[in-house]
Scaffold this motif. Structure first.
Motif, short mmCIF file in Angstrom:
data_model
loop_
_atom_site.label_atom_id
_atom_site.label_comp_id
_atom_site.label_asym_id
_atom_site.label_seq_id
_atom_site.Cartn_x
_atom_site.Cartn_y
_atom_site.Cartn_z
N ALA A 187 74.04 0.82 -22.21
CA ALA A 187 75.15 0.16 -21.52
C ALA A 187 74.70 -1.22 -21.04
N GLN A 197 81.87 4.66 -28.17
CA GLN A 197 81.58 3.31 -27.68
C GLN A 197 82.76 2.76 -26.86
N ARG A 222 84.22 -1.02 -24.70
CA ARG A 222 83.98 -2.46 -24.45
C ARG A 222 85.18 -3.08 -23.74
N SER A 280 80.29 -2.76 -21.26
CA SER A 280 80.16 -2.26 -22.62
C SER A 280 79.07 -1.19 -22.67
N GLY A 281 79.23 -0.21 -23.60
CA GLY A 281 78.20 0.82 -23.74
C GLY A 281 78.49 1.78 -24.87
#
Length: 334
Positions: free
Chosen positions: A239, A258, A260, A243-244
């Motif tokens: 992360a 995912q 973002r 985001s991550g």
């Protein structure tokens, strides 16, 4: 001198003549005896040379026929009346049973279960006395027993052996501890059925797709779930700000999630935090700014393993949005 037949002068000669006649009679008798043995000859030489092994008829042996008369042969039988002394051995007599007659041993016990013995007269008397006590004072008359009132009562002590027979016996309605059930398998119909409300017996389900609320999961399927949890617990993630991503090891497809959030303009290309190794399965996009969310609608197009295009429409005019916005995306792939 005195003469004549009985005169003294003739006495000696008369005695000699009498003796001679006696000897002659004795010789004749001896000759007859020898003739019977030798077959009719009195010749001494013949007697000496005669074959000793020659056969002789039974009649030639004086008195033998008479001695054999009335004698029994070696193989013979007797009538029972001929056994007049001694005691017959038990092994020579047949044993009695319910199917055949024979000798039988007595038993002097009313509790005996023997089927090959007979009850003694003494025990028969005990039974008679019991009946007399039950009949009210010493009668064994059948009609009296039949017509006797069944409401008459007797103390247990009046029934010989009853108290002993009842000692230690269980009541008709009784219970047992589970530890006393030591053999056999309990019938399933005698056991309660388990559910989410009560415990009990139930079937096992060896699949993870069952919707039954009355079946239990097998240990094998529990291990499958445990393996999945172990995979989740060993997931890798990364992360950076808004985001991550997270990668979940699992049998078959190992999914990657995912997300973002970043400022952009209409028609912008947004890349994923990491590239999906194989494919993108789904993308969800929305406006992160609550003030703008009522005015614009955010969507995506052309999603790839590396990223996606973001497009924005004006909610009022339905035309492409002009100006900045802050899209928030979530993508699932593998």
């Amino acid at each position: 001198m005195l003469g004549g037949a009985d005169g003294i002068d003739n006495l000696q000669a008369k005695q000699l003549a009498n003796r001679t006649a006696y000897l002659k009679q004795s010789l004749e008798a001896l000759a007859e005896l020898i003739d019977g043995v030798s077959g009719g000859t009195t010749n001494h030489a013949l007697l000496s040379n005669r074959d000793a092994a020659a056969a002789h008829p039974l009649a030639a042996i004086d008195g033998l026929v008479s001695a054999l008369a009335g004698k029994a042969p070696s193989e013979h039988t007797h009538s029972a009346s001929s056994i007049t002394a001694g005691v017959m051995a038990e092994a020579r007599l047949p044993a009695a049973s319910s199917a055949a007659r024979g000798i039988v041993q007595l038993v002097d016990d009313l509790q005996s279960l023997n089927t090959d013995r007979a009850l003694t007269a003494a025990q028969g008397r005990s039974l008679r006395l019991m009946i007399e006590q039950m009949s009210g004072g010493g009668t064994t008359d059948h009609n009296a027993l039949v017509n006797r009132s069944v409401s008459d009562s007797h103390p247990m002590s009046a029934i010989s052996g009853l108290a002993e027979a009842l000692a230690g016996k269980a009541a008709g309605a009784h219970v047992h501890s589970a530890s006393q059930i030591t053999s056999g398998v309990m019938d399933a119909a005698r056991l309660p059925v388990g559910s989410t409300v009560v415990p009990g017996i139930m079937r096992l389900a060896n699949v993870l797709t069952s919707t039954s609320a009355t079946e239990a999961l097998t240990a094998a399927q529990g291990k499958v779930l445990k393996d999945l949890l172990d995979g989740i617990s060993s997931a890798t993630a990364g992360a950076s700000g808004a985001s991550g991503w997270v990668k979940i090891p699992a049998p078959g497809i190992a999914p990657i999630i995912q997300w973002r959030t970043q400022g952009s303009v209409n028609g912008s290309w947004i890349t994923w935090p990491i590239a999906f190794p194989t494919a993108v399965l789904a993308v969800v996009c929305s406006e992160a700014n609550l003030a703008d969310a009522a005015l614009i609608t955010v969507g995506t197009r052309g999603a790839t393993t590396g990223g996606t295009y973001v497009i924005v429409l004006n909610t009022v005019t339905r035309l492409p949005h002009i100006g900045g916005f802050t899209p928030s995306l979530i993508a699932i792939g593998y």
